[in-house]
Design a protein around this motif. Structure first.
Motif, short mmCIF file in Angstrom:
data_model
loop_
_atom_site.label_atom_id
_atom_site.label_comp_id
_atom_site.label_asym_id
_atom_site.label_seq_id
_atom_site.Cartn_x
_atom_site.Cartn_y
_atom_site.Cartn_z
N GLY A 186 63.33 8.16 -62.05
CA GLY A 186 62.60 7.44 -61.01
C GLY A 186 63.53 6.77 -60.02
N ARG A 187 62.94 6.26 -58.95
CA ARG A 187 63.71 5.53 -57.94
C ARG A 187 63.34 4.05 -58.04
NH1 ARG A 187 60.15 4.30 -53.92
NH2 ARG A 187 58.40 5.72 -53.68
N ILE A 246 59.85 3.90 -59.87
CA ILE A 246 58.74 4.77 -59.54
C ILE A 246 59.14 6.22 -59.74
CG2 ILE A 246 57.15 5.47 -57.70
CD1 ILE A 246 57.80 2.69 -56.41
N TYR A 247 58.30 6.97 -60.43
CA TYR A 247 58.52 8.39 -60.66
C TYR A 247 57.37 9.18 -60.06
CZ TYR A 247 58.85 12.86 -63.08
OH TYR A 247 58.93 14.19 -63.37
N LYS A 248 57.71 10.15 -59.18
CA LYS A 248 56.72 11.06 -58.62
C LYS A 248 56.98 12.43 -59.23
CE LYS A 248 55.28 10.94 -54.48
NZ LYS A 248 54.89 10.82 -53.09
N PRO A 249 55.95 13.08 -59.79
CA PRO A 249 56.14 14.39 -60.40
C PRO A 249 56.71 15.43 -59.43
CG PRO A 249 53.98 13.52 -60.95
CD PRO A 249 54.59 12.59 -59.96
N ASP A 250 56.29 15.40 -58.17
CA ASP A 250 56.87 16.26 -57.14
C ASP A 250 56.68 15.59 -55.79
OD1 ASP A 250 54.40 17.36 -55.73
OD2 ASP A 250 54.01 18.07 -57.76
N THR A 262 50.48 15.84 -69.58
CA THR A 262 50.56 16.84 -68.52
C THR A 262 51.83 16.67 -67.69
OG1 THR A 262 48.16 16.97 -68.39
CG2 THR A 262 49.39 17.77 -66.49
N VAL A 263 52.16 15.45 -67.32
CA VAL A 263 53.29 15.20 -66.42
C VAL A 263 54.62 15.15 -67.17
CG1 VAL A 263 54.29 13.52 -64.81
CG2 VAL A 263 51.85 14.02 -64.74
N PHE A 264 54.66 14.48 -68.32
CA PHE A 264 55.92 14.22 -69.01
C PHE A 264 56.12 15.09 -70.26
CE2 PHE A 264 54.81 10.31 -66.77
CZ PHE A 264 55.95 10.11 -66.03
N GLY A 265 55.09 15.80 -70.69
CA GLY A 265 55.20 16.61 -71.89
C GLY A 265 55.07 15.80 -73.17
N THR A 266 54.76 14.54 -73.06
CA THR A 266 54.57 13.65 -74.20
C THR A 266 53.73 12.47 -73.75
OG1 THR A 266 55.67 12.32 -75.91
CG2 THR A 266 56.70 12.36 -73.74
N HIS A 267 53.08 11.82 -74.71
CA HIS A 267 52.38 10.57 -74.38
C HIS A 267 52.98 9.39 -75.13
CE1 HIS A 267 50.10 12.09 -77.91
NE2 HIS A 267 50.10 10.81 -78.25
N LYS A 268 54.13 9.61 -75.80
CA LYS A 268 54.81 8.51 -76.49
C LYS A 268 55.41 7.59 -75.43
CE LYS A 268 56.06 10.92 -80.71
NZ LYS A 268 57.19 11.33 -81.56
N ASP A 269 55.01 6.32 -75.49
CA ASP A 269 55.44 5.38 -74.46
C ASP A 269 56.96 5.26 -74.35
OD1 ASP A 269 55.66 4.06 -76.87
OD2 ASP A 269 54.38 2.38 -76.32
N VAL A 270 57.68 5.31 -75.45
CA VAL A 270 59.14 5.19 -75.42
C VAL A 270 59.75 6.34 -74.62
CG1 VAL A 270 61.22 5.14 -76.84
CG2 VAL A 270 59.16 3.99 -77.63
N ASP A 271 59.27 7.56 -74.86
CA ASP A 271 59.80 8.72 -74.17
C ASP A 271 59.44 8.72 -72.68
OD1 ASP A 271 60.83 9.59 -76.60
OD2 ASP A 271 59.06 10.81 -77.06
N GLN A 292 55.24 16.45 -53.08
CA GLN A 292 53.95 16.60 -52.40
C GLN A 292 52.83 15.82 -53.08
OE1 GLN A 292 53.78 18.28 -49.47
NE2 GLN A 292 56.00 18.41 -49.74
N SER A 293 53.07 15.31 -54.26
CA SER A 293 52.05 14.62 -55.04
C SER A 293 51.84 13.19 -54.57
CB SER A 293 52.46 14.62 -56.52
OG SER A 293 51.53 13.89 -57.28
N THR A 294 50.59 12.72 -54.65
CA THR A 294 50.33 11.31 -54.39
C THR A 294 50.35 10.52 -55.70
OG1 THR A 294 47.94 11.68 -54.52
CG2 THR A 294 48.94 11.73 -52.32
N ASP A 295 50.47 11.23 -56.83
CA ASP A 295 50.58 10.55 -58.12
C ASP A 295 51.92 9.85 -58.24
OD1 ASP A 295 48.11 11.21 -59.20
OD2 ASP A 295 48.85 13.10 -60.03
N GLU A 296 51.89 8.61 -58.69
CA GLU A 296 53.11 7.86 -58.97
C GLU A 296 52.95 7.17 -60.31
OE1 GLU A 296 53.92 5.10 -55.80
OE2 GLU A 296 54.65 6.67 -54.48
N PHE A 297 53.99 7.24 -61.11
CA PHE A 297 54.04 6.55 -62.40
C PHE A 297 55.16 5.53 -62.29
CE2 PHE A 297 52.16 10.61 -63.12
CZ PHE A 297 51.16 10.38 -64.04
N MET A 298 54.93 4.33 -62.82
CA MET A 298 55.96 3.31 -62.67
C MET A 298 55.99 2.34 -63.83
SD MET A 298 54.15 1.14 -59.63
CE MET A 298 53.64 2.65 -58.85
#
Length: 118
Positions: free
Chosen positions: A83-84, A9-13, A65-74, A15-21
């Motif tokens: 992530g944790r 799980i990766y949280k951009p910061d 916006t979050v990762f600076g890329t939309h390439k799935d590999v990156d 305070q954010s409720t956004d999670e990418f995993m």
């Protein structure tokens, strides 16, 4: 019983409720950390409601916006590196996990009958 899986799980910061995993096999994750190229799926999931939210695939704009890329590999590489890990005993095929049986069937009648006909 389904095999044990690990969510990374990766949280951009903080305070954010956004999670990418990404969901990975823990053995394959260990191999990847030791330098092996073992990723066989690049599905990234997103929830805007923290750990209790519904998992959906993020848009390319969200990834940019979050990762600076939309390439799935990156994106997967960033999530795995920053992530944790959170272990799991498997994922229910229905996607609902185990529910309390006393909650009923989970279906809701929204046809406007009110309490009549119950």
């Amino acid at each position: 019983m389904a095999p044990a899986l690990t969510k990374v799980i990766y949280k951009p910061d903080s305070q954010s409720t956004d999670e990418f995993m990404v969901i990975v096999n823990p053995e394959e994750l260990k191999k990847w950390k030791n330098g092996a190229d073992v990723v066989d799926s690049f599905t990234v999931f997103h929830t805007g409601q923290g750990s209790q939210g519904l998992l959906r695939q993020p848009s390319k704009q969200q990834l940019d916006t979050v990762f600076g890329t939309h390439k799935d590999v990156d994106v997967v590489k960033i999530i795995l590196e920053k992530g944790r890990e959170q272990s799991s005993e498997g994922i229910s095929p229905s996607g609902q996990g185990s529910l309390n049986i006393t909650r009923g069937s989970g279906s809701v009648d929204t046809r406007g009958k009110g309490t009549t006909g119950v």
